[in-house]
Design a protein around this motif. Structure first.
Motif, PDB file in Angstrom:
ATOM      1  N   LEU A  14     -53.824  62.592  72.883  1.00  0.00           N
ATOM      2  CA  LEU A  14     -54.133  63.296  73.251  1.00  0.00           C
ATOM      3  C   LEU A  14     -54.121  63.402  75.026  1.00  0.00           C
ATOM      4  O   LEU A  14     -54.318  64.813  75.789  1.00  0.00           O
ATOM      5  CB  LEU A  14     -55.416  63.883  72.990  1.00  0.00           C
ATOM      6  CG  LEU A  14     -55.391  63.556  71.213  1.00  0.00           C
ATOM      7  CD1 LEU A  14     -56.843  63.859  70.387  1.00  0.00           C
ATOM      8  CD2 LEU A  14     -54.732  65.047  71.076  1.00  0.00           C
ATOM      9  N   MET A  15     -55.356  62.873  75.806  1.00  0.00           N
ATOM     10  CA  MET A  15     -54.980  62.858  76.784  1.00  0.00           C
ATOM     11  C   MET A  15     -53.964  62.991  77.599  1.00  0.00           C
ATOM     12  O   MET A  15     -54.236  63.619  78.585  1.00  0.00           O
ATOM     13  CB  MET A  15     -55.781  61.030  77.417  1.00  0.00           C
ATOM     14  CG  MET A  15     -56.929  60.746  76.588  1.00  0.00           C
ATOM     15  SD  MET A  15     -57.386  59.450  76.731  1.00  0.00           S
ATOM     16  CE  MET A  15     -57.156  58.926  78.789  1.00  0.00           C
ATOM     17  N   TYR A  53     -55.112  69.492  65.692  1.00  0.00           N
ATOM     18  CA  TYR A  53     -54.787  68.493  66.756  1.00  0.00           C
ATOM     19  C   TYR A  53     -53.666  68.995  67.821  1.00  0.00           C
ATOM     20  O   TYR A  53     -53.349  68.903  68.696  1.00  0.00           O
ATOM     21  CB  TYR A  53     -55.153  67.256  67.518  1.00  0.00           C
ATOM     22  CG  TYR A  53     -56.749  67.009  66.543  1.00  0.00           C
ATOM     23  CD1 TYR A  53     -57.035  67.380  67.361  1.00  0.00           C
ATOM     24  CD2 TYR A  53     -57.056  66.443  65.742  1.00  0.00           C
ATOM     25  CE1 TYR A  53     -59.729  66.976  67.333  1.00  0.00           C
ATOM     26  CE2 TYR A  53     -57.974  65.561  65.386  1.00  0.00           C
ATOM     27  CZ  TYR A  53     -59.537  66.435  66.272  1.00  0.00           C
ATOM     28  OH  TYR A  53     -60.642  66.173  65.988  1.00  0.00           O
ATOM     29  N   LEU A  54     -52.356  69.006  66.943  1.00  0.00           N
ATOM     30  CA  LEU A  54     -50.693  68.933  67.839  1.00  0.00           C
ATOM     31  C   LEU A  54     -50.469  70.167  67.158  1.00  0.00           C
ATOM     32  O   LEU A  54     -50.367  70.111  65.456  1.00  0.00           O
ATOM     33  CB  LEU A  54     -50.632  67.708  67.655  1.00  0.00           C
ATOM     34  CG  LEU A  54     -50.942  66.899  68.585  1.00  0.00           C
ATOM     35  CD1 LEU A  54     -49.900  65.601  68.492  1.00  0.00           C
ATOM     36  CD2 LEU A  54     -51.148  67.052  70.001  1.00  0.00           C
ATOM     37  N   ASN A  55     -49.635  70.788  67.531  1.00  0.00           N
ATOM     38  CA  ASN A  55     -48.525  71.470  67.228  1.00  0.00           C
ATOM     39  C   ASN A  55     -47.269  70.423  67.138  1.00  0.00           C
ATOM     40  O   ASN A  55     -47.028  70.269  68.575  1.00  0.00           O
ATOM     41  CB  ASN A  55     -48.539  72.968  67.499  1.00  0.00           C
ATOM     42  CG  ASN A  55     -49.566  73.461  67.502  1.00  0.00           C
ATOM     43  OD1 ASN A  55     -50.265  73.748  66.154  1.00  0.00           O
ATOM     44  ND2 ASN A  55     -50.003  74.673  68.100  1.00  0.00           N
ATOM     45  N   THR A  56     -46.606  70.864  65.936  1.00  0.00           N
ATOM     46  CA  THR A  56     -44.867  69.869  66.583  1.00  0.00           C
ATOM     47  C   THR A  56     -43.487  70.536  65.821  1.00  0.00           C
ATOM     48  O   THR A  56     -44.346  71.727  65.039  1.00  0.00           O
ATOM     49  CB  THR A  56     -44.511  68.774  65.193  1.00  0.00           C
ATOM     50  OG1 THR A  56     -45.601  68.844  64.187  1.00  0.00           O
ATOM     51  CG2 THR A  56     -45.955  67.406  65.661  1.00  0.00           C
ATOM     52  N   LEU A 127     -61.867  66.182  74.829  1.00  0.00           N
ATOM     53  CA  LEU A 127     -60.902  66.019  76.115  1.00  0.00           C
ATOM     54  C   LEU A 127     -59.880  66.385  77.457  1.00  0.00           C
ATOM     55  O   LEU A 127     -60.087  65.124  78.532  1.00  0.00           O
ATOM     56  CB  LEU A 127     -59.485  66.401  74.832  1.00  0.00           C
ATOM     57  CG  LEU A 127     -58.052  66.111  75.291  1.00  0.00           C
ATOM     58  CD1 LEU A 127     -58.077  64.628  75.450  1.00  0.00           C
ATOM     59  CD2 LEU A 127     -56.763  66.475  74.782  1.00  0.00           C
ATOM     60  N   ALA A 128     -60.820  67.226  77.767  1.00  0.00           N
ATOM     61  CA  ALA A 128     -61.165  67.787  78.866  1.00  0.00           C
ATOM     62  C   ALA A 128     -61.390  66.965  79.806  1.00  0.00           C
ATOM     63  O   ALA A 128     -61.078  66.998  80.815  1.00  0.00           O
ATOM     64  CB  ALA A 128     -61.824  69.435  79.293  1.00  0.00           C
ATOM     65  N   ASP A 129     -62.149  66.056  79.630  1.00  0.00           N
ATOM     66  CA  ASP A 129     -62.888  65.454  80.107  1.00  0.00           C
ATOM     67  C   ASP A 129     -61.935  64.311  80.262  1.00  0.00           C
ATOM     68  O   ASP A 129     -62.627  63.233  81.626  1.00  0.00           O
ATOM     69  CB  ASP A 129     -64.571  64.571  79.702  1.00  0.00           C
ATOM     70  CG  ASP A 129     -65.714  65.875  79.488  1.00  0.00           C
ATOM     71  OD1 ASP A 129     -65.771  66.953  80.094  1.00  0.00           O
ATOM     72  OD2 ASP A 129     -66.174  66.014  78.605  1.00  0.00           O
TER      73      ASP A 129
END
Length: 137
Positions: A14-15, A53-56, A127-129
């Motif tokens: 994610l990062m 959290y993700l699109n694949t 996650l932006a942090d």
């Protein structure tokens, strides 16, 4: 508290994706960059996708991308999701393991409170942090 490598890899994915939000990443690319097992990372990516959290996308030009903006992804929620099958202690397992200290145990409630506080504290960050840019100047 110790996180599993599964959760560690999930946070790394994610990062990294937050650092290049418009770029699809293949499992092979990320596994190579992180120097981890492709098969293990594929399971992590699958779990992150199943959790929204993700699109694949498969095939040529496919890969995985963030399904939400990094600001909308709370770190505690990610950890709680990826650690859902990992009980902090044996008596937290679904169906409960018969502990000889139950029902007089005075530790279980304190551990549950600590675990909730851990997740709540991490949810103060998104996650932006923690965006990772592999080639920061």
């Amino acid at each position: 508290m110790r996180l599993t490598s599964f959760t560690d890899f999930g946070l790394r994915v994610l990062m990294r994706m937050a650092g290049s939000p418009d770029q699809p990443f293949t499992t092979a690319e990320l596994a190579s960059e992180f120097r981890v097992s492709r098969n293990h990372l594929a399971k992590v990516i699958s779990s992150l996708a199943a959790a929204g959290y993700l699109n694949t996308r498969r095939g040529g030009g496919g890969g995985a991308m963030l399904a939400r903006r990094p600001e909308e992804i709370r770190l505690g929620d990610v950890i709680a999701c990826l650690e859902a099958d990992q009980a902090l202690v044996e008596c937290f397992l679904p169906g409960g393991v018969a502990c000889t200290l139950t029902p007089r145990c005075r530790l279980k409630a304190r551990l549950a409170d600590a675990e909730a506080a851990f997740i709540a504290d991490l949810n103060r960050s998104s996650l932006a942090d923690c965006v990772y840019h592999p080639f920061d100047p």
